[in-house]
Design a protein around this motif. Sequence first.
Motif, PDB file in Angstrom:
ATOM      1  N   CYS A 174     -26.575  17.746  52.276  1.00 18.10           N
ATOM      2  CA  CYS A 174     -26.539  19.099  52.818  1.00 18.10           C
ATOM      3  C   CYS A 174     -26.743  19.014  54.323  1.00 18.10           C
ATOM      4  CB  CYS A 174     -27.622  19.961  52.171  1.00 18.10           C
ATOM      5  SG  CYS A 174     -27.696  21.613  52.879  1.00 18.10           S
ATOM      6  N   ASN A 175     -25.842  19.581  55.065  1.00 23.46           N
ATOM      7  CA  ASN A 175     -25.983  19.598  56.531  1.00 23.46           C
ATOM      8  C   ASN A 175     -26.741  20.843  56.970  1.00 23.46           C
ATOM      9  OD1 ASN A 175     -24.356  17.352  56.583  1.00 23.46           O
ATOM     10  ND2 ASN A 175     -22.535  18.427  57.360  1.00 23.46           N
ATOM     11  N   LEU A 176     -27.577  20.664  57.974  1.00 29.08           N
ATOM     12  CA  LEU A 176     -28.092  21.834  58.687  1.00 29.08           C
ATOM     13  C   LEU A 176     -27.134  22.030  59.854  1.00 29.08           C
ATOM     14  CD1 LEU A 176     -30.209  24.004  59.475  1.00 29.08           C
ATOM     15  CD2 LEU A 176     -31.397  22.207  60.745  1.00 29.08           C
ATOM     16  N   ARG A 177     -26.461  23.159  59.866  1.00 31.57           N
ATOM     17  CA  ARG A 177     -25.534  23.398  60.971  1.00 31.57           C
ATOM     18  C   ARG A 177     -25.828  24.719  61.666  1.00 31.57           C
ATOM     19  NH1 ARG A 177     -20.453  25.595  59.307  1.00 31.57           N
ATOM     20  NH2 ARG A 177     -20.203  23.665  58.187  1.00 31.57           N
ATOM     21  N   ILE A 233     -36.167  26.754  63.698  1.00 34.12           N
ATOM     22  CA  ILE A 233     -35.406  26.610  62.448  1.00 34.12           C
ATOM     23  C   ILE A 233     -35.479  25.167  61.938  1.00 34.12           C
ATOM     24  CG2 ILE A 233     -33.065  26.650  61.472  1.00 34.12           C
ATOM     25  CD1 ILE A 233     -32.549  29.138  63.326  1.00 34.12           C
ATOM     26  N   LYS A 234     -35.326  24.211  62.836  1.00 35.99           N
ATOM     27  CA  LYS A 234     -35.410  22.798  62.426  1.00 35.99           C
ATOM     28  C   LYS A 234     -36.771  22.509  61.804  1.00 35.99           C
ATOM     29  CE  LYS A 234     -33.935  20.857  66.401  1.00 35.99           C
ATOM     30  NZ  LYS A 234     -33.429  19.856  67.362  1.00 35.99           N
ATOM     31  N   ASP A 235     -37.791  22.955  62.506  1.00 32.97           N
ATOM     32  CA  ASP A 235     -39.166  22.715  62.057  1.00 32.97           C
ATOM     33  C   ASP A 235     -39.414  23.378  60.698  1.00 32.97           C
ATOM     34  OD1 ASP A 235     -41.798  21.764  62.559  1.00 32.97           O
ATOM     35  OD2 ASP A 235     -42.395  23.854  62.872  1.00 32.97           O
ATOM     36  N   THR A 236     -38.899  24.585  60.540  1.00 37.37           N
ATOM     37  CA  THR A 236     -39.152  25.336  59.311  1.00 37.37           C
ATOM     38  C   THR A 236     -38.431  24.720  58.109  1.00 37.37           C
ATOM     39  OG1 THR A 236     -39.427  27.339  60.623  1.00 37.37           O
ATOM     40  CG2 THR A 236     -39.034  27.638  58.282  1.00 37.37           C
ATOM     41  N   VAL A 237     -37.207  24.250  58.323  1.00 38.97           N
ATOM     42  CA  VAL A 237     -36.474  23.616  57.217  1.00 38.97           C
ATOM     43  C   VAL A 237     -37.222  22.355  56.773  1.00 38.97           C
ATOM     44  CG1 VAL A 237     -34.313  22.489  56.536  1.00 38.97           C
ATOM     45  CG2 VAL A 237     -34.246  24.598  57.886  1.00 38.97           C
ATOM     46  N   PRO A 256     -28.726  30.701  65.383  1.00 41.10           N
ATOM     47  CA  PRO A 256     -30.040  30.628  66.043  1.00 41.10           C
ATOM     48  C   PRO A 256     -30.312  31.838  66.932  1.00 41.10           C
ATOM     49  CG  PRO A 256     -28.506  29.105  67.084  1.00 41.10           C
ATOM     50  CD  PRO A 256     -27.755  29.751  65.965  1.00 41.10           C
ATOM     51  N   ASN A 257     -30.341  33.004  66.315  1.00 37.36           N
ATOM     52  CA  ASN A 257     -30.604  34.229  67.069  1.00 37.36           C
ATOM     53  C   ASN A 257     -31.870  34.921  66.573  1.00 37.36           C
ATOM     54  OD1 ASN A 257     -29.703  35.077  64.619  1.00 37.36           O
ATOM     55  ND2 ASN A 257     -28.235  36.567  65.370  1.00 37.36           N
ATOM     56  N   LEU A 284     -40.577  32.891  57.671  1.00 37.42           N
ATOM     57  CA  LEU A 284     -41.208  31.674  57.153  1.00 37.42           C
ATOM     58  C   LEU A 284     -42.324  31.213  58.083  1.00 37.42           C
ATOM     59  CD1 LEU A 284     -37.996  29.999  55.722  1.00 37.42           C
ATOM     60  CD2 LEU A 284     -39.879  31.027  54.430  1.00 37.42           C
ATOM     61  N   GLU A 285     -42.181  31.473  59.387  1.00 38.60           N
ATOM     62  CA  GLU A 285     -43.262  31.134  60.320  1.00 38.60           C
ATOM     63  C   GLU A 285     -44.499  31.998  60.052  1.00 38.60           C
ATOM     64  OE1 GLU A 285     -43.329  29.331  63.573  1.00 38.60           O
ATOM     65  OE2 GLU A 285     -41.209  29.038  64.069  1.00 38.60           O
TER      66      GLU A 285
END
Length: 558
Positions: free
Chosen positions: A62-65, A82-86, A36-37, A293-294
Amino acid sequence: MEEENKKGHFIEAIIKEDLQNNKNNGQVLTRFPPEPNGYLHIGHAKSICLNFNMAKQFNGICNLRFDDSNPAKEKQIYIDSIKDTVNWLGFDFKTPFYASDYFDRLHEFAVQLIRKGKAYVCSLSPEQMREYRGTLTEKGKNSPYRDRPIQENLDLFDQMKNGKFQEGEVTLRAKIDMASPNINLRDPIIYRVKKATHPRTGDKWCIYPMYDFTHCLSDSLEGITHSLCSLEFEDHRPLYDWILDTLETPCHPQQIEFARMNINYTVLSKRKLQLLVEQHHVSGWDDPRLPTLEGMRRRGYTPEAIRNFCNIIGVSKKDSRIDMGLLESCLRDDLNERAPRVMGVLKPLKVTIENYPDGKTEEMVAMNHPQKEEMGNRAIGFSKQIYVEQDDFMEDPPKKFFRLGPGREVRLRYAYLVTCKQVIKNEQGEVIELICTHDPQTRGGNAPDGRKVKGTIHWVNANDCLDAEVRLYDRLFTDENPEQGNQDFTENLNPDSLEILRNCKLEKSLGATAPGTVYQFERLGYFCQDLKASQKDMPVFNRTVTLRDAWAKMSPKA
Ligand code: ATP
Ligand code: MG
């Protein structure tokens, strides 16, 4: 391409074989591990699609890690984005995982490694460390601290953890092989001192595990079966395996590398994207010209188009550069199906229909999608004054120009056939208005006498339309490979990547657009409202993509 998709790519083949051999008890568990950078870009979408699709295809998870072991550059806003985009891309992860949740366990593993005599605290300075490491052609030299007794290492590591050392003073290193041809195995650092506040663990730690140590162990702790990553990690795989083989871990996931996505006319590296933002070449991380992606979402890209693109380009071990035109054509294909049609005039030219009654307004019936009746109709007002596109008029048109010119007749989409009678100019000689007549017999656009009128142009009702700003985007770089050579890649920026049109006239119905809806402005392209840039009295629309690929036409090959 389709043939290849049916057979599946090489990773699919590996997983199938593993399942046949009942490896991992027939389970498939993958993960997408962003650091998350920064914000995700279209390259990440390839990894997201691959990991989530493999899990889905084989009834796995599939994990989001978040790979959040470097607090210096990581921020909560990136985690949220990142959470929102996935999710937006259409993938469902239950609860996200964080490498930082394993800091205690990772610390225990480090202690275990020391106890096994496989790690030591090294007091070489960063410069000395570099010197001792050797080069690609030269072996490294053993650190003088390499043979510290185990107990001394345990004590020193404890002191590291308790803040007794400054950054750079000491590190914990795996004891592998300073003569290895693979530099990653030359006693790599696995823990370093970093006096930084972590977005999740706060000030609990002042030592943080390195990526290579964190990643394989996080995979193992989560029970990942197939750890899919891009090719640059190929040389790290021996270290990945060494750590998991040396320590007593729950399982040993298989790392498999695939080629990164590259696209021409853009850059896909967080560092370079960040530079574009910091140097104000773009308005921010979500600038619609960026491949983030944003940014793409703001521009009007649909998740379906992006997923389809990732599917079409496939997965392989070979590096390649994909044509931006392919991405745009995936987008067009999707929008052509779903985008409601409307009319908008970007560069307006006023037209007065002199034989149309003053003050009268008629409701014309327009189809929301000419190929899809189920998408319904809408009414659009028509009156004595309308706007047409400046480009749809020529004072001295060639024969094949089937639009407006003195004395010429055209069809106004869904309305009437009109003929240009007079051209009005200002003092500078610019055309500012056309005087036309309409044929009242042609309501809806057809001549009862069957006379042929080739051209059909779009228009907007002047006294009942929406004023808007429209932003036209073009490629961000003029060079196919902006990163080529050692020159500054920003020198290849396209100075015309953004064109702002401030005097656009749009069909009234666009005053109430649903967020995220992309429209086709007939004859012009696909557009969507930019909710971030819009003002209350001045909506802003982004051109998502043109109707045709203008770049293909321009290239000498075509
Ligand atoms: P960048 O180089 O843009 O900074 P990164 O690899 O450092 O990207 P991470 O957050 O570490 O970014 O990436 C998360 C995952 O996405 C990794 O598994 C990485 O391999 C994958 N990934 C990143 N960029 C691409 C790309 N262009 N194509 C395919 N996968 C990618
Ligand atoms: Mg990375």
